[in-house]
Design a protein around this motif. Structure first.
Motif, short mmCIF file in Angstrom:
data_model
loop_
_atom_site.label_atom_id
_atom_site.label_comp_id
_atom_site.label_asym_id
_atom_site.label_seq_id
_atom_site.Cartn_x
_atom_site.Cartn_y
_atom_site.Cartn_z
N ALA A 283 4.56 -44.52 -28.18
CA ALA A 283 5.38 -43.86 -28.37
C ALA A 283 5.71 -44.20 -29.93
CB ALA A 283 6.31 -43.93 -27.37
N GLN B 58 4.00 -43.01 -33.01
CA GLN B 58 4.16 -41.08 -32.97
C GLN B 58 5.47 -41.75 -33.78
OE1 GLN B 58 2.74 -39.04 -32.96
NE2 GLN B 58 0.66 -40.13 -31.77
N GLN C 246 8.54 -42.66 -31.88
CA GLN C 246 9.53 -42.38 -31.31
C GLN C 246 10.41 -44.03 -30.49
OE1 GLN C 246 7.27 -40.69 -28.28
NE2 GLN C 246 6.76 -38.16 -29.82
N SER C 247 11.06 -44.46 -31.08
CA SER C 247 11.41 -46.37 -31.15
C SER C 247 12.13 -46.08 -29.77
CB SER C 247 12.68 -46.45 -32.41
OG SER C 247 13.41 -45.40 -32.45
N GLU C 248 13.02 -45.54 -29.41
CA GLU C 248 13.73 -45.74 -27.95
C GLU C 248 12.58 -45.13 -26.54
OE1 GLU C 248 17.01 -43.20 -25.30
OE2 GLU C 248 16.47 -42.66 -27.44
N ALA C 249 11.68 -44.06 -26.68
CA ALA C 249 10.61 -44.00 -25.91
C ALA C 249 9.56 -45.58 -26.31
CB ALA C 249 10.03 -42.98 -25.95
#
Length: 444
Positions: free
Chosen positions: A223, A226, A228-231
């Protein structure tokens, strides 16, 4: 179509009036194609007694019309106990068979031949990338066997076939299909290490039987890679690691450092994978943000704010408005106009415009300009063509464009980040390697 690949050992084709492993598999699986791999010694034995032809004739005449195709691979292998001597030829022969019959079901005899031959076939059977089934056959004596082997001088294949007790209708089936779990685990481990070295976290995450903690860590890295900081933070919240996934210096001011540093880590991974095209495309917006941060610091010394010179500097699309620069910094504006040879026009902020402004501002850190110049040269050389077509970029091209290898350039960018942001802990820049080393320590 069912295919059998088998070596021929000294229990084949019939020994002690019972099927050898090869014949027993043929009896119970009825493959349409039988490929027999012979060492030099086995080829000589078969040639003297025409053993395989005799077996094929017996099968065709006595097994209810079953008529398989027999293929024989004769080799000159003198020492079938040499792993190096048998490994490659067996692998190549199996590959040739599967290439000819790509939709065929391949059976591998794990009980005939030398131990080294059996090992080579067991590795093929355990390879998760291939659709193959390993078959083993237990000795009818349930032990290593005491009957005379088939390389004895007085061995007669015809007599053995005539008195073969496995021809009886109630003879037991001694075939089994081992799960080869240990070898599969070893192959899975090797595959994981290979993927880990290239940082292909998406592929690793799909692998089965990963411990929960390692799977969560891999999910975090995937994550994070990619952006996708929150994930990524959700995966990380329950992880118990001996190091911080987000090392940062304390008592630091609020800034865009978190986004900048994560974008930089992505660049490091793209360079590590030699994905230079994506590295160059992602480098541009990162450098613009660094240039704006530098500009902000320098302008503060002149009692100016960044937003006095750049419109919407903290938005996703900051704008360069010439009149703003001309009003606040007329000398800088004139110098930049002179460089471009024409009056400036309003546009999205670009790496080059920022570089030219910084070039004529006083008090810009001396170490900052060389790395910004290198990034600008790389951008001019490669990025425009990349933006409009699929163009492969090599490390050599990057070096020719900016005077530094990809890793060297990114190392300089990392130093620039550390000098701009006081909250930067350089330990962050090795976080993917540190996580990789941790994962390796848990699976080796």
């Amino acid at each position: 179509m069912r295919l059998l690949f088998t070596c021929m050992g000294t229990s084949d084709p019939v020994r002690g009036y019972h099927d050898g492993p090869m014949l027993h598999i043929i009896r119970h699986y009825r493959p349409e194609v039988i490929c027999v791999f012979l060492s030099g010694e086995a080829a000589a034995l078969d040639g003297c007694g025409a053993r395989l032809d005799t077996v094929l004739s017996h099968v065709q005449n006595n097994w209810g019309g079953y008529a398989p195709e027999l293929r024989v691979v004769r080799t000159q292998i003198e020492d079938p106990s040499d792993m190096d001597a048998v490994g490659a030829p067996i692998t190549e022969a199996v590959a040739a068979l599967t290439a000819e019959f790509p939709d065929g079901e391949v059976l591998l005899n794990l009980s005939s031949g030398t131990p080294q031959m059996k090992i080579a076939l067991a590795f093929l059977a355990a390879d998760l990338r291939r659709s193959m089934r390993g078959i083993q056959v237990k000795n009818f004596e349930r032990a290593s066997g005491t009957t005379e082997r088939t390389n004895a001088p007085d061995y007669s294949v015809a007599d053995e076939l005539e008195c073969n007790e496995d021809e009886a209708p109630d003879a037991p089936n001694r075939c089994s299909e081992p799960e080869l779990m240990h070898m599969q685990r070893q192959r899975a481990k090797e595959q994981l290490l290979t993927l880990l070295d290239v940082r292909d976290y998406s592929a690793i995450y799909t692998m089965k039987n990963l411990p929960n903690q390692l799977k969560a860590l891999i999910g975090h890295l995937d994550a994070r890679d990619q952006m996708q900081s929150e994930a990524a933070r959700n995966y990380a919240q329950n992880l118990k690691l001996p190091f911080s996934l987000y090392p940062v210096r304390t008592s630091a001011p609020r800034s865009d450092y978190a986004e900048v540093s994560e974008a930089y880590l992505v660049l490091l991974n793209r360079s590590h994978r030699q994905q230079y095209e994506e590295m160059i495309l992602r480098l541009n917006p990162l450098v613009v943000r660094l240039e704006l941060q530098l500009m902000k610091t320098v302008l503060a010394g002149k009692n100016l704010r960044l937003e006095d010179v750049i419109d919407r500097p903290y938005s996703r699309r900051p704008r360069f408005v010439p009149d703003m620069l001309a009003n606040k910094l007329p000398e800088v504006y004139q110098s930049v106009c002179t460089y471009f040879g024409a009056p400036l026009r309003e546009s999205d902020v670009s790496m080059e415009v920022c570089y030219r402004i910084l070039e004529h501002l006083p008090d810009v850190p001396v170490d900052a300009m060389p790395v910004l110049k290198s990034c600008n040269l790389l951008n001019e050389s490669c990025r425009n063509s990349l933006a409009h077509q699929l163009t492969a970029v090599t490390a050599e091209q990057i070096t020719a464009a900016c005077g530094m290898q990809p890793a060297q350039l990114l190392n300089q960018v990392g130093k620039l980040i550390a000098s701009i942001y006081p909250e930067c802990d350089p330990a962050l820049f090795t976080i993917y390697k540190r996580c990789g080393d941790y994962i390796k320590s848990k699976i080796l």
